[in-house]
Design a protein around this motif. Structure first.
Motif, short mmCIF file in Angstrom:
data_model
loop_
_atom_site.label_atom_id
_atom_site.label_comp_id
_atom_site.label_asym_id
_atom_site.label_seq_id
_atom_site.Cartn_x
_atom_site.Cartn_y
_atom_site.Cartn_z
N GLY A 52 0.80 -1.22 0.00
CA GLY A 52 0.00 0.00 0.00
C GLY A 52 0.83 1.27 0.00
N GLY A 53 2.09 1.14 -0.40
CA GLY A 53 2.98 2.31 -0.40
C GLY A 53 3.53 2.66 0.97
N GLU A 54 3.18 1.87 1.96
CA GLU A 54 3.64 2.12 3.34
C GLU A 54 4.98 1.44 3.58
OE1 GLU A 54 2.07 4.09 5.59
OE2 GLU A 54 0.69 4.55 3.95
N PRO A 55 5.87 2.05 4.37
CA PRO A 55 7.15 1.40 4.67
C PRO A 55 6.95 0.14 5.51
CG PRO A 55 6.94 3.48 5.88
CD PRO A 55 5.74 3.36 4.99
N VAL A 56 7.82 -0.84 5.33
CA VAL A 56 7.72 -2.07 6.13
C VAL A 56 8.29 -1.85 7.53
CG1 VAL A 56 7.68 -3.66 4.18
CG2 VAL A 56 9.86 -3.03 5.21
N ILE A 57 9.16 -0.89 7.65
CA ILE A 57 9.73 -0.55 8.95
C ILE A 57 9.89 0.97 8.98
CG2 ILE A 57 12.11 -0.89 8.20
CD1 ILE A 57 12.69 -2.08 11.00
N GLU A 58 9.43 1.58 10.03
CA GLU A 58 9.47 3.04 10.16
C GLU A 58 10.85 3.50 10.61
OE1 GLU A 58 7.01 5.18 9.49
OE2 GLU A 58 5.49 3.67 9.05
N ALA A 59 11.20 4.71 10.21
CA ALA A 59 12.45 5.32 10.68
C ALA A 59 12.39 5.42 12.20
CB ALA A 59 12.63 6.70 10.06
N ASP A 60 13.48 5.09 12.85
CA ASP A 60 13.61 5.15 14.32
C ASP A 60 12.64 4.22 15.06
OD1 ASP A 60 15.59 7.14 14.03
OD2 ASP A 60 14.05 8.69 13.88
N GLU A 61 12.10 3.21 14.37
CA GLU A 61 11.19 2.27 15.03
C GLU A 61 11.96 1.32 15.95
OE1 GLU A 61 7.73 -1.00 13.79
OE2 GLU A 61 8.71 0.17 12.23
N PHE A 62 13.19 0.99 15.55
CA PHE A 62 14.01 0.08 16.33
C PHE A 62 15.42 0.63 16.47
CE2 PHE A 62 10.80 -2.62 14.37
CZ PHE A 62 10.31 -3.30 15.47
N LEU A 63 16.03 0.32 17.59
CA LEU A 63 17.45 0.60 17.80
C LEU A 63 18.13 -0.77 17.78
CD1 LEU A 63 19.66 2.62 18.38
CD2 LEU A 63 19.20 2.35 20.80
N PHE A 64 18.74 -1.10 16.64
CA PHE A 64 19.31 -2.43 16.47
C PHE A 64 20.57 -2.59 17.31
CE2 PHE A 64 16.67 -2.33 12.69
CZ PHE A 64 16.22 -3.63 12.62
N GLU A 65 20.70 -3.79 17.87
CA GLU A 65 21.91 -4.15 18.62
C GLU A 65 22.27 -5.59 18.30
OE1 GLU A 65 19.93 -5.34 22.86
OE2 GLU A 65 20.04 -3.20 22.40
N PRO A 66 23.53 -5.99 18.53
CA PRO A 66 23.95 -7.36 18.19
C PRO A 66 23.02 -8.42 18.77
CG PRO A 66 25.86 -6.04 18.76
CD PRO A 66 24.65 -5.21 19.08
N GLY A 67 22.65 -9.39 17.92
CA GLY A 67 21.78 -10.49 18.33
C GLY A 67 20.30 -10.20 18.13
N MET A 68 19.95 -9.00 17.79
CA MET A 68 18.54 -8.61 17.65
C MET A 68 17.97 -9.04 16.30
SD MET A 68 17.08 -4.79 18.07
CE MET A 68 15.36 -4.43 18.01
N THR A 69 16.73 -9.55 16.34
CA THR A 69 16.01 -9.94 15.13
C THR A 69 14.65 -9.26 15.14
OG1 THR A 69 17.11 -12.08 15.04
CG2 THR A 69 15.05 -11.88 13.83
#
Length: 182
Positions: A52-69
């Protein structure tokens, strides 16, 4: 004097005949150039709806760190007038985290078939394969995208960032057995 009207009539009749011959010849030439025997050409409209033209992940939605899925759902739908071959890829990838994040895109249905897998920055238009299955007219497919920050990534990568666009490219299946996109 009587000969002059007869000559004039013959000249006019000759001009009319020549004009008719010119018209018939022009029509025959145009018809021969525009007609191709035993070939029918059909065109269709390619219209892909990617989430629908929407992003699959929003900017600043997650703060990724090692081991994160992170798993996110999205869909692709063929709203065109012909079945298509398609490929999903990432464009406008910016930031060093693109070389760190592992990405997997797979069907969300029962088979869970993997469509793409690799580093986000490497899954561009020229490096990704065409999806094996065609997307039929009106078909809607649910997908899952998985972002994984490898455990062995350096802690310095935690301060990195990434921005990207998930994109789709499609071509009609008719007369395209080789799944050619160019």
């Amino acid at each position: 004097m009587m000969n002059e009207p007869k000559k004039l009539n013959i000249s006019i009749a000759t001009l009319v005949v020549l004009f008719l011959c010119l018209c018939v010849t022009a029509f025959a030439l145009a018809y021969a150039m525009l007609r191709v025997d035993n070939n029918v050409f059909e065109t269709g409209e390619i219209d892909i709806d990617l989430n629908g033209g929407e992003p699959v992940i929003e900017a600043d939605e997650f703060l990724f760190e090692p081991g994160m899925t992170v798993k996110k759902s999205f869909y692709i739908e063929n709203k065109g007038t012909w079945a298509v071959y398609y490929k999903l890829y990432f464009s406008n990838v910016k930031g060093d985290l693109g070389d760190v994040l592992d990405v997997t895109i797979k069907n969300a249905d029962g088979d869970g078939k993997v469509l793409l897998q690799g580093k986000l920055s490497k899954l561009n238009r020229h490096n990704v394969p065409v999806a094996e299955d065609e997307l039929k007219v009106g078909e809607h497919r649910d997908m899952t995208i998985i972002f994984h920050f490898p455990e062995d990534a350096k802690n310095t990568a935690q301060s990195d960032n990434v921005s990207f666009e998930l994109s789709a490219l499609a071509v009609q299946t008719k007369n395209n057995d080789g799944k050619e996109f160019e």
